[in-house]
Design a protein around this motif. Structure first.
Motif, PDB file in Angstrom:
ATOM      1  N   VAL A 159      -4.943   5.705  -0.712  1.00 27.13           N
ATOM      2  CA  VAL A 159      -3.738   6.142   0.020  1.00 27.13           C
ATOM      3  C   VAL A 159      -2.510   5.390  -0.489  1.00 27.13           C
ATOM      4  O   VAL A 159      -1.777   4.751   0.268  1.00 27.13           O
ATOM      5  CB  VAL A 159      -3.907   5.996   1.565  1.00 27.13           C
ATOM      6  CG1 VAL A 159      -4.903   7.011   2.073  1.00 27.13           C
ATOM      7  CG2 VAL A 159      -4.337   4.590   1.978  1.00 27.13           C
ATOM      8  N   SER A 160      -2.297   5.477  -1.807  1.00 27.59           N
ATOM      9  CA  SER A 160      -1.239   4.700  -2.460  1.00 27.59           C
ATOM     10  C   SER A 160       0.169   5.110  -2.043  1.00 27.59           C
ATOM     11  O   SER A 160       1.132   4.387  -2.319  1.00 27.59           O
ATOM     12  CB  SER A 160      -1.385   4.818  -3.987  1.00 27.59           C
ATOM     13  OG  SER A 160      -1.306   6.183  -4.386  1.00 27.59           O
ATOM     14  N   HIS A 161       0.308   6.260  -1.392  1.00 33.33           N
ATOM     15  CA  HIS A 161       1.628   6.681  -0.924  1.00 33.33           C
ATOM     16  C   HIS A 161       2.084   5.901   0.303  1.00 33.33           C
ATOM     17  O   HIS A 161       3.231   6.022   0.729  1.00 33.33           O
ATOM     18  CB  HIS A 161       1.611   8.173  -0.598  1.00 33.33           C
ATOM     19  CG  HIS A 161       0.624   8.565   0.474  1.00 33.33           C
ATOM     20  ND1 HIS A 161      -0.733   8.566   0.262  1.00 33.33           N
ATOM     21  CD2 HIS A 161       0.817   8.959   1.761  1.00 33.33           C
ATOM     22  CE1 HIS A 161      -1.352   8.960   1.374  1.00 33.33           C
ATOM     23  NE2 HIS A 161      -0.430   9.202   2.301  1.00 33.33           N
ATOM     24  N   LEU A 162       1.181   5.109   0.864  1.00 31.39           N
ATOM     25  CA  LEU A 162       1.510   4.321   2.045  1.00 31.39           C
ATOM     26  C   LEU A 162       1.827   2.877   1.647  1.00 31.39           C
ATOM     27  O   LEU A 162       1.254   2.339   0.698  1.00 31.39           O
ATOM     28  CB  LEU A 162       0.347   4.333   3.035  1.00 31.39           C
ATOM     29  CG  LEU A 162      -0.103   5.714   3.524  1.00 31.39           C
ATOM     30  CD1 LEU A 162      -1.323   5.586   4.422  1.00 31.39           C
ATOM     31  CD2 LEU A 162       1.025   6.420   4.249  1.00 31.39           C
ATOM     32  N   VAL A 195       4.363  -5.811   1.595  1.00 30.26           N
ATOM     33  CA  VAL A 195       3.297  -6.650   1.065  1.00 30.26           C
ATOM     34  C   VAL A 195       2.591  -5.908  -0.063  1.00 30.26           C
ATOM     35  O   VAL A 195       2.266  -4.721   0.072  1.00 30.26           O
ATOM     36  CB  VAL A 195       2.284  -7.017   2.174  1.00 30.26           C
ATOM     37  CG1 VAL A 195       1.122  -7.821   1.615  1.00 30.26           C
ATOM     38  CG2 VAL A 195       2.983  -7.775   3.293  1.00 30.26           C
ATOM     39  N   SER A 196       2.338  -6.603  -1.159  1.00 33.57           N
ATOM     40  CA  SER A 196       1.623  -6.002  -2.284  1.00 33.57           C
ATOM     41  C   SER A 196       0.149  -5.832  -1.943  1.00 33.57           C
ATOM     42  O   SER A 196      -0.474  -6.733  -1.353  1.00 33.57           O
ATOM     43  CB  SER A 196       1.778  -6.892  -3.522  1.00 33.57           C
ATOM     44  OG  SER A 196       0.895  -6.471  -4.542  1.00 33.57           O
ATOM     45  N   ARG A 197      -0.402  -4.696  -2.295  1.00 31.20           N
ATOM     46  CA  ARG A 197      -1.831  -4.460  -2.063  1.00 31.20           C
ATOM     47  C   ARG A 197      -2.689  -5.538  -2.736  1.00 31.20           C
ATOM     48  O   ARG A 197      -3.724  -5.944  -2.200  1.00 31.20           O
ATOM     49  CB  ARG A 197      -2.240  -3.095  -2.610  1.00 31.20           C
ATOM     50  CG  ARG A 197      -1.552  -1.880  -1.991  1.00 31.20           C
ATOM     51  CD  ARG A 197      -2.218  -1.448  -0.700  1.00 31.20           C
ATOM     52  NE  ARG A 197      -1.670  -0.188  -0.220  1.00 31.20           N
ATOM     53  CZ  ARG A 197      -2.284   0.976  -0.294  1.00 31.20           C
ATOM     54  NH1 ARG A 197      -3.482   1.037  -0.876  1.00 31.20           N
ATOM     55  NH2 ARG A 197      -1.727   2.062   0.188  1.00 31.20           N
ATOM     56  N   GLY A 198      -2.257  -5.971  -3.917  1.00 30.73           N
ATOM     57  CA  GLY A 198      -3.051  -6.937  -4.669  1.00 30.73           C
ATOM     58  C   GLY A 198      -3.174  -8.279  -3.998  1.00 30.73           C
ATOM     59  O   GLY A 198      -4.071  -9.074  -4.338  1.00 30.73           O
ATOM     60  N   ALA A 199      -2.286  -8.536  -3.038  1.00 26.94           N
ATOM     61  CA  ALA A 199      -2.315  -9.829  -2.353  1.00 26.94           C
ATOM     62  C   ALA A 199      -3.145  -9.797  -1.082  1.00 26.94           C
ATOM     63  O   ALA A 199      -3.190 -10.790  -0.351  1.00 26.94           O
ATOM     64  CB  ALA A 199      -0.884 -10.270  -2.024  1.00 26.94           C
ATOM     65  N   TYR A 259      -7.302   4.508   7.672  1.00 25.97           N
ATOM     66  CA  TYR A 259      -6.845   3.994   6.384  1.00 25.97           C
ATOM     67  C   TYR A 259      -7.453   2.644   6.004  1.00 25.97           C
ATOM     68  O   TYR A 259      -7.715   2.394   4.833  1.00 25.97           O
ATOM     69  CB  TYR A 259      -5.315   3.908   6.371  1.00 25.97           C
ATOM     70  CG  TYR A 259      -4.664   5.272   6.452  1.00 25.97           C
ATOM     71  CD1 TYR A 259      -5.224   6.377   5.806  1.00 25.97           C
ATOM     72  CD2 TYR A 259      -3.505   5.476   7.180  1.00 25.97           C
ATOM     73  CE1 TYR A 259      -4.648   7.632   5.883  1.00 25.97           C
ATOM     74  CE2 TYR A 259      -2.913   6.735   7.265  1.00 25.97           C
ATOM     75  CZ  TYR A 259      -3.492   7.806   6.613  1.00 25.97           C
ATOM     76  OH  TYR A 259      -2.909   9.046   6.679  1.00 25.97           O
ATOM     77  N   LEU A 260      -7.676   1.764   6.969  1.00 26.88           N
ATOM     78  CA  LEU A 260      -8.287   0.482   6.644  1.00 26.88           C
ATOM     79  C   LEU A 260      -9.660   0.643   5.998  1.00 26.88           C
ATOM     80  O   LEU A 260      -9.943   0.006   4.963  1.00 26.88           O
ATOM     81  CB  LEU A 260      -8.355  -0.406   7.894  1.00 26.88           C
ATOM     82  CG  LEU A 260      -9.030  -1.780   7.693  1.00 26.88           C
ATOM     83  CD1 LEU A 260      -8.320  -2.581   6.598  1.00 26.88           C
ATOM     84  CD2 LEU A 260      -9.047  -2.563   9.013  1.00 26.88           C
ATOM     85  N   PRO A 261     -10.553   1.497   6.528  1.00 29.21           N
ATOM     86  CA  PRO A 261     -11.847   1.668   5.853  1.00 29.21           C
ATOM     87  C   PRO A 261     -11.697   2.166   4.410  1.00 29.21           C
ATOM     88  O   PRO A 261     -12.460   1.748   3.528  1.00 29.21           O
ATOM     89  CB  PRO A 261     -12.557   2.708   6.729  1.00 29.21           C
ATOM     90  CG  PRO A 261     -11.944   2.540   8.079  1.00 29.21           C
ATOM     91  CD  PRO A 261     -10.504   2.226   7.811  1.00 29.21           C
TER      92      PRO A 261
END
Length: 536
Positions: A370-373, A383-387, A359-361
């Protein structure tokens, strides 16, 4: 070897042991007894267990004597050596000829003392091999995590001298119906191999219903020899042959379409000696679990892609499963543990290896992948993805955990079945239902996906709920993650058998999906196990 093993006890009684009696009754008898005991002490000194046994026994022999008890022990030991090959054990390892030579060449009390200890050494080796196997599983394959129920070596000797010798040896191998049926089939196939096996292989890549010719005749004869078809003179792949092929397919884990395609013919053309190897390996594996499995237990056979609940020796529930993919660290391990709870509406805590390896790559390429995670920091805060600057992290410094909340699309489905273990392996539901229709079902990251998870839950809850289905769904319908404890733990045994039996019907054979049984056979072969009949 059988002739030696049968004659030896009587030969010894009439030669070396009479010689010992003459020593003990003749001039200087006490000195001879002292010499015998000193030789026993010296010969046993290098083995802690033998030394302890003989010290407690005042260095008196249990084999070398002309008493009825000594004779019964000798006869039982050599009978057991003679039967070693029946159990798929390496007969040469117990060296009946060498023991005979020691006994026949004995010319002094010291010689007989050494022979006494030699018999005990072989006895200990044979007893442990017969009860819990020749091999150490983890030394053959790292993914065989099985804890073999070894007994204390000293206990073999102490129990033996207090028991009926023949009964002692009869009680050593697994007393399970499975072991008895495997052994019976092994002996049957050995006799069959002596008569030429199943005949010529089928000379074709595929044979279809309606065909005729040499390949059909060979297929017919092989199915008859294997017991799937009644004797027939048909030259055509008719309906009877189609049904016979279906029966063969069912007994080998194949799709029962009645067509002898490449996969089916590959299995039909497997020679007798290969099936014998599978049986011998299965017997060794059965010795590794020579312990009570539980009146109710769950058996997951990885090669068979099925999980079953066994109640008092009978299958009460079964379901198809998907196991770990045959690559890297994804292969499902073998071990036993105890299921003590299930989790309804589970959260998937993504294993770190998957989080950083898969998932990291993806998130480096696209932060919204993988927005369901969901991401969580070390304090358990989302934690927000945007941050997050994913490009700043790698497998060693990625500081977040990844979770998937309960949902219909959760990777664990709607229920998981827990038998806490250090391998992080469990049974669970899955949204990927299409994989259960495949013949070979090795696709997971190591855990075992269950085709009928709700039905498994009902069956497990049936021991503690008057209406298990209603109880299960009342929790499921909340949508909240909920732990449900089992009032009685259920042993879970994850096994790997390319040969296994049923109470009724033909012995079942499966492909060696991870190659483990091949490695076990190679190790057994190296240890001295051999096939008594190796024709095709």
């Amino acid at each position: 070897m059988p002739m030696i093993a049968t004659v030896l006890p009587r030969a010894v009684l009439l030669s070396s042991l009479i010689f010992l009696g003459q020593l003990l009754l003749g001039t200087g008898a006490q000195a001879q007894v002292t010499a015998f005991k000193q030789a026993v002490a010296e010969a046993a000194a290098k083995d802690r267990d033998l030394a302890a046994f003989y010290q407690d026994n005042e260095f008196t022999g249990i084999w070398i004597g002309d008493s009825a008890a000594d004779k019964a022990r000798r006869v039982a030991l050599f009978d057991a050596i003679r039967s070693a090959e029946d159990h798929g054990l390496p007969a040469a390892r117990y060296d009946a000829e060498g023991l005979m030579a020691k006994l026949k060449s004995a010319r002094s009390a010291r010689d007989l003392g050494k022979a006494e200890v030699a018999l005990s050494q072989v006895f200990l080796r044979l007893s442990r091999d017969m009860q819990t196997g020749v091999l150490v599983p983890g030394q053959v394959d790292d993914d065989i995590k099985r804890q073999v129920p070894y007994r204390e070596r000293l206990s073999y000797l102490t129990n033996f001298v207090q028991s009926s010798p023949q009964a002692f040896f009869r009680a050593l191998p697994p007393q399970s119906n499975e072991y008895a049926r495997l052994m019976k089939e092994k002996l049957r196939l050995e006799r069959l191999a002596d008569r030429g096996g199943w005949g010529p292989a089928v000379p074709a890549e595929a044979v279809k219903p309606g065909q005729s010719g040499a390949a059909v005749t060979a297929l017919r004869d092989r199915l008859v020899a294997m017991g799937f078809l009644d004797r027939s003179a048909t030259q055509v792949y008719d309906e009877n042959m189609l049904h016979a092929v279906q029966r063969f397919q069912l007994a080998h884990g194949l799709t029962p379409d009645g067509v002898a395609g490449p996969g089916t013919l590959a299995e039909i053309n497997v020679p007798v000696q290969e099936r014998l190897k599978s049986l011998i390996v299965a017997m060794e594996r059965e010795r590794w679990i020579n312990m009570p499995l539980g009146e109710r237990h769950i058996l997951v056979n990885l090669t068979d892609f099925h999980a079953r609940i066994i109640d008092d020796g009978a299958v009460s529930f079964e379901t198809r499963v998907v196991i770990g993919k045959n690559t890297g660290d994804r292969r499902s391990p073998e071990f036993s543990d105890e299921m003590d709870h299930m989790v309804i509406n589970p959260t998937w805590h993504v294993p770190r290896s998957i989080a950083v390896g898969e998932y990291l790559p993806k998130m480096k390429r696209n932060p919204n992948a993988v927005s369901h995670l969901r991401l969580y920091n070390s304090r358990g805060q989302q934690v927000s993805r945007g941050a997050v600057n994913f490009a700043a992290y790698n497998a060693s410094n990625f500081p977040f955990s990844i979770k998937q909340p309960p949902s219909q699309s959760n990777a664990l489905g709607l229920v998981k079945f827990m038998f806490p273990n250090k391998y992080n392996i469990y049974l669970h539901d899955t949204p990927a239902k299409d994989l259960f229709g495949r013949e070979v079902r090795a696709y997971s990251h190591g855990c075992v996906r269950v085709q009928k998870p709700f039905e498994l839950a009902y069956e497990l809850l049936s021991k503690q709920e008057t209406d298990p289905k209603r109880a299960f769904h009342s929790i499921l319908d909340t949508g909240r993650e909920t732990r449900v404890n089992l009032e009685e733990v259920v042993p879970v045994h994850i096994i790997y058998r390319t040969a296994f039996t049923q109470a009724k019907g033909p012995v079942q054979y499966r492909r060696d999906v991870y190659g483990r049984d091949g490695r076990i056979w190679d190790a057994l072969d190296k240890a001295g196990v051999s096939l008594r009949a190796v024709q095709g």
